[in-house]
Scaffold this active site. Sequence first.
Site, PDB file in Angstrom:
ATOM      1  N   ASP A  64      -1.912  -3.449 -33.132  1.00 35.53           N
ATOM      2  CA  ASP A  64      -0.297  -3.117 -33.045  1.00 35.53           C
ATOM      3  C   ASP A  64       0.641  -3.523 -32.344  1.00 35.53           C
ATOM      4  O   ASP A  64       1.583  -4.354 -32.098  1.00 35.53           O
ATOM      5  CB  ASP A  64       0.132  -1.709 -33.326  1.00 35.53           C
ATOM      6  CG  ASP A  64      -0.745  -0.945 -31.800  1.00 35.53           C
ATOM      7  OD1 ASP A  64      -1.188  -1.762 -30.966  1.00 35.53           O
ATOM      8  OD2 ASP A  64      -0.785   0.451 -31.216  1.00 35.53           O
ATOM      9  N   HIS A  65       0.332  -4.154 -30.772  1.00 37.39           N
ATOM     10  CA  HIS A  65       1.019  -4.971 -30.001  1.00 37.39           C
ATOM     11  C   HIS A  65       1.363  -6.019 -29.815  1.00 37.39           C
ATOM     12  O   HIS A  65       2.054  -6.586 -30.043  1.00 37.39           O
ATOM     13  CB  HIS A  65       0.658  -4.759 -28.689  1.00 37.39           C
ATOM     14  CG  HIS A  65       0.228  -3.214 -27.971  1.00 37.39           C
ATOM     15  ND1 HIS A  65      -0.275  -1.712 -28.653  1.00 37.39           N
ATOM     16  CD2 HIS A  65       0.993  -3.320 -27.013  1.00 37.39           C
ATOM     17  CE1 HIS A  65       0.220  -0.702 -27.849  1.00 37.39           C
ATOM     18  NE2 HIS A  65       0.788  -1.406 -26.724  1.00 37.39           N
ATOM     19  N   ASP A 119      -4.398   2.803 -23.334  1.00 31.83           N
ATOM     20  CA  ASP A 119      -2.498   3.410 -23.391  1.00 31.83           C
ATOM     21  C   ASP A 119      -1.576   4.562 -23.238  1.00 31.83           C
ATOM     22  O   ASP A 119      -2.007   5.202 -22.926  1.00 31.83           O
ATOM     23  CB  ASP A 119      -2.425   3.194 -25.314  1.00 31.83           C
ATOM     24  CG  ASP A 119      -0.877   2.558 -25.306  1.00 31.83           C
ATOM     25  OD1 ASP A 119      -0.147   1.476 -25.130  1.00 31.83           O
ATOM     26  OD2 ASP A 119      -0.158   3.749 -24.949  1.00 31.83           O
ATOM     27  N   ARG A 379      10.356   3.385 -22.772  1.00 32.59           N
ATOM     28  CA  ARG A 379      10.846   2.104 -21.631  1.00 32.59           C
ATOM     29  C   ARG A 379      11.782   1.527 -21.527  1.00 32.59           C
ATOM     30  O   ARG A 379      12.133   0.300 -22.574  1.00 32.59           O
ATOM     31  CB  ARG A 379       9.842   1.447 -21.266  1.00 32.59           C
ATOM     32  CG  ARG A 379       8.631   2.168 -20.608  1.00 32.59           C
ATOM     33  CD  ARG A 379       7.144   2.068 -20.331  1.00 32.59           C
ATOM     34  NE  ARG A 379       5.769   2.712 -20.029  1.00 32.59           N
ATOM     35  CZ  ARG A 379       5.203   2.980 -19.923  1.00 32.59           C
ATOM     36  NH1 ARG A 379       4.446   2.227 -20.730  1.00 32.59           N
ATOM     37  NH2 ARG A 379       4.066   3.885 -19.617  1.00 32.59           N
ATOM     38  N   SER A 539       2.654   1.503 -17.627  1.00 33.24           N
ATOM     39  CA  SER A 539       1.603   1.218 -18.735  1.00 33.24           C
ATOM     40  C   SER A 539      -0.295   1.487 -17.856  1.00 33.24           C
ATOM     41  O   SER A 539      -0.003   1.602 -16.630  1.00 33.24           O
ATOM     42  CB  SER A 539       1.322  -0.480 -19.769  1.00 33.24           C
ATOM     43  OG  SER A 539       0.528  -0.932 -18.891  1.00 33.24           O
ATOM     44  N   ARG A 541      -2.118  -0.741 -18.942  1.00 30.03           N
ATOM     45  CA  ARG A 541      -2.964  -1.835 -18.776  1.00 30.03           C
ATOM     46  C   ARG A 541      -3.870  -2.333 -17.772  1.00 30.03           C
ATOM     47  O   ARG A 541      -3.261  -2.757 -16.327  1.00 30.03           O
ATOM     48  CB  ARG A 541      -1.899  -3.348 -18.592  1.00 30.03           C
ATOM     49  CG  ARG A 541      -0.757  -4.141 -17.565  1.00 30.03           C
ATOM     50  CD  ARG A 541      -0.171  -4.282 -18.159  1.00 30.03           C
ATOM     51  NE  ARG A 541       1.013  -3.772 -19.234  1.00 30.03           N
ATOM     52  CZ  ARG A 541       2.114  -4.289 -19.520  1.00 30.03           C
ATOM     53  NH1 ARG A 541       2.609  -4.553 -18.815  1.00 30.03           N
ATOM     54  NH2 ARG A 541       3.202  -3.468 -20.207  1.00 30.03           N
TER      55      ARG A 541
HETATM   56  C1  MIC Z   1       3.068  -0.001 -22.884  1.00 29.63           C
HETATM   57  O1  MIC Z   1       4.175   0.611 -23.715  1.00 29.63           O
HETATM   58  O2  MIC Z   1       3.898  -0.935 -21.977  1.00 29.63           O
HETATM   59  C2  MIC Z   1       2.289  -1.107 -23.555  1.00 29.63           C
HETATM   60  C3  MIC Z   1       1.979  -2.012 -23.532  1.00 29.63           C
HETATM   61  O3  MIC Z   1       1.631  -0.212 -24.438  1.00 29.63           O
HETATM   62  C4  MIC Z   1       1.417  -0.901 -22.312  1.00 29.63           C
HETATM   63  C5  MIC Z   1      -0.158  -0.947 -22.786  1.00 29.63           C
HETATM   64  C6  MIC Z   1      -0.553  -2.397 -23.287  1.00 29.63           C
HETATM   65  O4  MIC Z   1      -0.124  -2.767 -21.803  1.00 29.63           O
HETATM   66  O5  MIC Z   1      -1.368  -3.014 -23.738  1.00 29.63           O
HETATM   67  C7  MIC Z   1       0.372   0.726 -21.473  1.00 29.63           C
HETATM   68  O6  MIC Z   1       1.567   1.544 -22.333  1.00 29.63           O
HETATM   69  O7  MIC Z   1       0.037   1.173 -21.605  1.00 29.63           O
HETATM   70 FE1  SF4 Z   2       4.046   0.081 -28.318  1.00 27.33          FE
HETATM   71 FE2  SF4 Z   2       2.921   1.267 -25.667  1.00 27.33          FE
HETATM   72 FE3  SF4 Z   2       5.664   0.414 -26.765  1.00 27.33          FE
HETATM   73 FE4  SF4 Z   2       4.845   2.602 -26.946  1.00 27.33          FE
HETATM   74  S1  SF4 Z   2       5.485   1.940 -25.528  1.00 27.33           S
HETATM   75  S2  SF4 Z   2       5.395   1.137 -29.252  1.00 27.33           S
HETATM   76  S3  SF4 Z   2       2.066   1.428 -27.403  1.00 27.33           S
HETATM   77  S4  SF4 Z   2       4.350  -0.854 -26.645  1.00 27.33           S
END
Ligand code: MIC
Ligand code: SF4
Length: 645
Positions: A64-65, A119, A379, A539, A541
């Site tokens: 999805d990302h 995530d 965010r 996140s 990550r």
């Molecule tokens: C995000 O919203 O920052 C992400 C991208 O979903 C991350 C995960 C990632 O960096 O792959 C998260 O929230 O954990």
């Molecule tokens: Fe995707 Fe992270 Fe954004 Fe949720 S917050 S939509 S999981 S990138």
Amino acid sequence: MGLTLTHKILESHLVSGKLIPGEEIAIKIDQTLTQDATGTMAYLEFEAIGIDRVKTEVSVSYVDHNILQTDFRNADDHKFLLSVAKRYGIWFSKPGNGICHQVHLERFAKPGKTLLGSDSHTPTAGGCGMIAIGAGGLDVAMAMAGKPFYLKMPKIVGVYLYGKLQPWVSARDIALYLLSKLTVKGGLGKVLEYFGPGTKTLTVPERGTLCNLGTEMGATTSIFPSDEITLSWLKAQDRVEDFVELKPDEDAKYDEIIEIDLSKIEPLCACPSSPDNVKRVTEEAGKPVAQVIIGSCANSSLKDLLIVSKVLERYKVHPDVSFEINPGSLQVLENLLALSGLKNILKGGTRIHQCGCLGCIGMGQAPPTNSISLRTFTRNFPGRSGTIPDFVYLVSPETAVASAIKGVITDPRELGDYPEIILPEKFIINDSLLVPPLPEEEAKKVEIVRGPNIVPLPHFDPLPEDLKGVFLLKVGDNITTDHIMPAGAKILPLRSNLPAISEYVYRNVDPEFSNKALEVKNKGLAVGIVGGENYGQGSSREHAALAPRYLGVRIKLAKSFARIHRSNLINFGILPLVFENKDDYNKIEPGDTFIIKNIRKALLEGEKKVKITIKGKEEIPAILELSQRERNCILAGSLLNLAKE
Ligand code: MIC
Ligand code: SF4
């Protein structure tokens, strides 16, 4: 003494430890989820553990990302993920099926169960009465291998909801209200457990919005009871057999209680550039907006899109605004179509994108220079949108659509009567983009497909006896993992290639960081980073730990750490040291040398403190707040080394 719902679920999953706040506990994990951006690494780690098939009840691999196929790399990664899913007994959610958290709520979330996801917004599933926690990929890989998940027992905060939301005010506004009270670090070490009569006024996706945004407060997770509302959601999903009623005891003892009168909540917005920079929409009203996006795992459910549709039945989008919709899932899109909701949206002047994260993680949808973008995302950390500087506001779908039609930030209550929204009793269910796990014998025959972008993990050396090095960088409070390891269209395709992604560590803070770090590393010295409060928020990550480790970072010295990042540092052998005296932060400057003598011995002997010698003269005390398991992991150089030992 009565038990909270969190206690009940944790107790039924407890493998070791006591449910005493601050103590390390281990819990059994029933379900896991990964997404593509963290998943490639998580599955490389799972392979390194060497298990033949996942040991969980349900494991799902979502894509999805990164669904922007600008070259072979991303497409190859998807093939890798599909082949891994087939090989190891994992569900695979194809690109286009939707955002992991939305789809999980629809198709897999089960009251009373535990879910670990790579995530940070995994707690969304708490909306369906489960304990759902975000973690680094390696922790999720371990859970897939049947190992328990370790965490510090959080405090349980009871969030007592009463009253009913006013028209045009929605779950997002409750979350923003809580963010204004708790800030981005107020939930650290806590679970937010919602209870009280007000919970009955919220549907499961609305509960999901609240649980999702608990992550922005730093909470370990958030949870709602499983009741008649949960039952009707599961019925609508044709999953009635997954229902079990769950609630806290009448006399449940919470560590803290927050009371919220829902009828008093107003439309709110998080102003640039932090989710807790909350103001009333009326305070910001009148500022021109260039872009408005409905989407993300926090607010792209059917109800969110239906409200947009109802408004666009009456109004058109302002000509100066790019109004965009990223539906949360295929199910949301298909049901919207069936309810004739899509027609108004298209007629009203909307740009529709595919189902996925998209602009929320900087995969396109960057706003124009010096202009305001309103988003229903999670965010608004600086630069996350892809434009630097950016001016991103986080708002409810109601505020978003009202502002899109007026062309300026607008309080949605100005739109008059609140339209009636009726959600279907049964959703149209279409699992055509969900690939089920293969039976064991068939799975064994599957070959894993590895494109050239899949680079195996390097070996990480154990901790040396003394740590000698240089503090290369000093940063302030609330540093996010987006600062440490940025995402976006250029960098996300490198998530399975550690040497390549490492070049971007701290790129927007110090463009030379990675070169300088490698220089220090090549001299046989360690790299150190100094941080403020809540270091590593945001996140899950693990690349924000892995990539610095690849560049030679061995210690991070901060005033405090965010939960997931701290665990990721430990998993990859980086010492998370905490200032004993916060004022010592002022004594260190970038370029200062450091020595920690006998650090191995200190860890082995369970010392609670170490002395760091700065610039060869001054000594600074730092706290070693680590469990025995965490110490062993750092000594071994990584959790993988430890698992192999
Ligand atoms: C995000 O919203 O920052 C992400 C991208 O979903 C991350 C995960 C990632 O960096 O792959 C998260 O929230 O954990
Ligand atoms: Fe995707 Fe992270 Fe954004 Fe949720 S917050 S939509 S999981 S990138």
